[in-house]
Design an enzyme around this catalytic site. Sequence first.
Site, PDB file in Angstrom:
ATOM      1  CB  CYS A 152      12.928 -11.128   1.903  1.00  0.00           C
ATOM      2  SG  CYS A 152      13.621  -9.814   1.644  1.00  0.00           S
ATOM      3  N   GLY A 180       0.437   0.282  -5.220  1.00  0.00           N
ATOM      4  CA  GLY A 180      -0.677  -0.456  -5.136  1.00  0.00           C
ATOM      5  C   GLY A 180      -1.953   0.020  -6.406  1.00  0.00           C
ATOM      6  CG  ASN A 200       2.732   0.547   3.594  1.00  0.00           C
ATOM      7  OD1 ASN A 200       3.725   1.300   3.345  1.00  0.00           O
ATOM      8  ND2 ASN A 200       2.438  -0.532   3.121  1.00  0.00           N
ATOM      9  N   GLY A 201       1.448  -1.870   5.562  1.00  0.00           N
ATOM     10  CA  GLY A 201       1.794  -2.838   6.479  1.00  0.00           C
ATOM     11  C   GLY A 201       1.311  -4.159   6.652  1.00  0.00           C
ATOM     12  CB  CYS A 252      13.610  -5.663   7.797  1.00  0.00           C
ATOM     13  SG  CYS A 252      13.251  -7.514   7.981  1.00  0.00           S
ATOM     14  CB  CYS A 312      -0.954  -0.230   1.300  1.00  0.00           C
ATOM     15  SG  CYS A 312      -1.799  -1.356   1.668  1.00  0.00           S
ATOM     16  CB  CYS A 363      11.119  -3.087   4.279  1.00  0.00           C
ATOM     17  SG  CYS A 363      11.075  -4.138   2.817  1.00  0.00           S
ATOM     18  CE1 TYR A 372       9.357  -4.560  -8.305  1.00  0.00           C
ATOM     19  CE2 TYR A 372       8.379  -4.596  -6.296  1.00  0.00           C
ATOM     20  CZ  TYR A 372       8.259  -4.590  -7.717  1.00  0.00           C
ATOM     21  OH  TYR A 372       7.076  -4.747  -8.249  1.00  0.00           O
TER      22      TYR A 372
HETATM   23  P1  AMP Z   1      10.194 -13.262 -11.405  1.00  0.00           P
HETATM   24  O1  AMP Z   1      11.260 -13.509 -12.401  1.00  0.00           O
HETATM   25  O2  AMP Z   1       9.044 -14.049 -11.558  1.00  0.00           O
HETATM   26  O3  AMP Z   1      11.260 -13.880 -10.320  1.00  0.00           O
HETATM   27  O4  AMP Z   1      10.132 -11.808 -11.040  1.00  0.00           O
HETATM   28  C1  AMP Z   1      10.918 -10.964 -10.866  1.00  0.00           C
HETATM   29  C2  AMP Z   1      10.486  -9.502 -11.048  1.00  0.00           C
HETATM   30  O5  AMP Z   1       9.531  -9.152 -10.162  1.00  0.00           O
HETATM   31  C3  AMP Z   1      11.609  -8.413 -10.900  1.00  0.00           C
HETATM   32  O6  AMP Z   1      11.707  -7.959 -11.993  1.00  0.00           O
HETATM   33  C4  AMP Z   1      10.981  -7.559  -9.734  1.00  0.00           C
HETATM   34  O7  AMP Z   1      11.192  -6.410 -10.064  1.00  0.00           O
HETATM   35  C5  AMP Z   1       9.651  -7.786  -9.607  1.00  0.00           C
HETATM   36  N1  AMP Z   1       9.176  -8.130  -8.191  1.00  0.00           N
HETATM   37  C6  AMP Z   1       9.817  -8.066  -7.224  1.00  0.00           C
HETATM   38  N2  AMP Z   1       9.046  -8.148  -5.953  1.00  0.00           N
HETATM   39  C7  AMP Z   1       7.731  -8.069  -6.649  1.00  0.00           C
HETATM   40  C8  AMP Z   1       6.491  -7.874  -6.007  1.00  0.00           C
HETATM   41  N3  AMP Z   1       6.341  -8.003  -4.446  1.00  0.00           N
HETATM   42  N4  AMP Z   1       5.515  -7.773  -6.715  1.00  0.00           N
HETATM   43  C9  AMP Z   1       5.453  -7.718  -8.031  1.00  0.00           C
HETATM   44  N5  AMP Z   1       6.857  -7.738  -8.699  1.00  0.00           N
HETATM   45  C10 AMP Z   1       7.760  -7.949  -7.841  1.00  0.00           C
END
Ligand code: AMP
Length: 475
Positions: free
Chosen positions: A447, A32, A111-112, A444, A6, A246, A252
């Site tokens: 992951c 979002g 958000n969270g 953090c 969010c 985070c 990202y």
């Molecule tokens: P994949 O190849 O399916 O592992 O997707 C990786 C891609 O998803 C990367 O280019 C990231 O920029 C993007 N990504 C990372 N985290 C998320 C997320 N939470 N939601 C959507 N896309 C993501």
Amino acid sequence: MLKEECGIMGVLGAKEASNLVYLGLYALQHRGQEACGIVSLNRDEKSLKYYDHKGFGLVSDVINRSAIDSLKGDLALGHVRYSTQGGKLLQNTQPFVFKTPAHGPIGIAHNGNLTNANDIKADLEKKGSIFTTTSDSEVFIHLLARSQKQSLEEKIKDMMGIVRGAYSLVLIAENKMYAIRDRHGFRPLVIGKKDESWVVASESCALDLIDACFVRDVEPGEVVCFKRGEISSFFAKKKLEKRSFCSFEPIYFSRPDSLVDNQSVYQLRRKMGEILAQESHVDADIVFAIPDSGVPVAIGYAEQSKLPMELALVRNHYVGRTFIEPTQQIRDFGVKLKLNPVSHLIKDKRVIIIDDSLVRGTTSIKIMRMIRQAGAKEIHFRLGCPPITHSCYYGVATPKRKNLLAAQKNTHEIKRILEADSLAFLSQEGLQQALSDVKKQSFCYACFNGSYEEPIFTQISKEATDPYGPGVFAC
Ligand code: AMP
């Protein structure tokens, strides 16, 4: 409880508060895209009234001129949201607004993810509470409503003594705005000022858009109370020594033109690229990014490795993160809908492809094939963060572990699955170095290392909330 990503934005003391919030939500749209809403408070001669407007879709789909005109008052709060499967209900759309006998209408945007929301909910239901959403954010409302304290500040303190997990929260009530952050500081929340009005937003790029100046971050564990012309703050509990912002925000989630924890996201990503190049140099002809989040990483990588950087993958900006995938037969076109290679840059070249992160690997597999079809001689895949081996319970919608490619396969196996000539991730130490957090006191990294600062009390149903839906790896 569902998992949500969010963005939130609040404005106090501006004639066109809802209009400013509306504009700010555009800047936060990347946080979002499923639903959004705005709530405003307006005091007329008799009472404090609330107005709200919410719906499914992008800010541009949901909010129009007449909606903004109807959102009266100089105090407004907005929210953009992406929830995972199972949560797509209009009643889950925020901001939530509820009427209280003691304080009148209260608007709230979160958000969270709370890690003990299910337990709190079960307990409150036993005591007679009736929940109307499947969102963990609703527990804030019930806890505020049930507190026996007199002032809203004391009720907030009570509430913060019960909830656990990640929350950046903005609350509007009684001509005041409150900005609240959990004591680990998992998710961002910044304070800005525009003339005489106060602004609070998930990211500083929302302040830039409305010409508000950045004042500071809300501190982990802090409750900041804004009244017209005044600002005060308190901490609900003793401050923690360690912060846990985070690390996936700079990797990202946040926009590169934002500041996170007072540092430029762009610069942090660039630094990740530089360190990645030092750690995993390979001879090649060109470097290019998977746009958009990979771009600053690739710039850093190319500069460090003294290789030319090209825009060899072109992104179609008119495709959202989610789109209708009609049949299996044409499902593979999905990636092509978003990305297309500039073949003459790639043909017969040894290429280094940079992405910010590898999650399930499903997009990456398709991109690698696309690049191979475009005639690349060698493909070297580089990732701007370490392998993601654990799910996030603090507000990023990562899939369950069994669908995280790096949780299931080692680097060598992933390289084979992706059909890359070489593969390298930024090391954990490299990430900490890029974030200037060598002592692991600020961010953090759960992951990447499974070290969760806040216990996961709630057994979140990952099966039901996998944002990527059911699927298998291609290996
Ligand atoms: P994949 O190849 O399916 O592992 O997707 C990786 C891609 O998803 C990367 O280019 C990231 O920029 C993007 N990504 C990372 N985290 C998320 C997320 N939470 N939601 C959507 N896309 C993501």
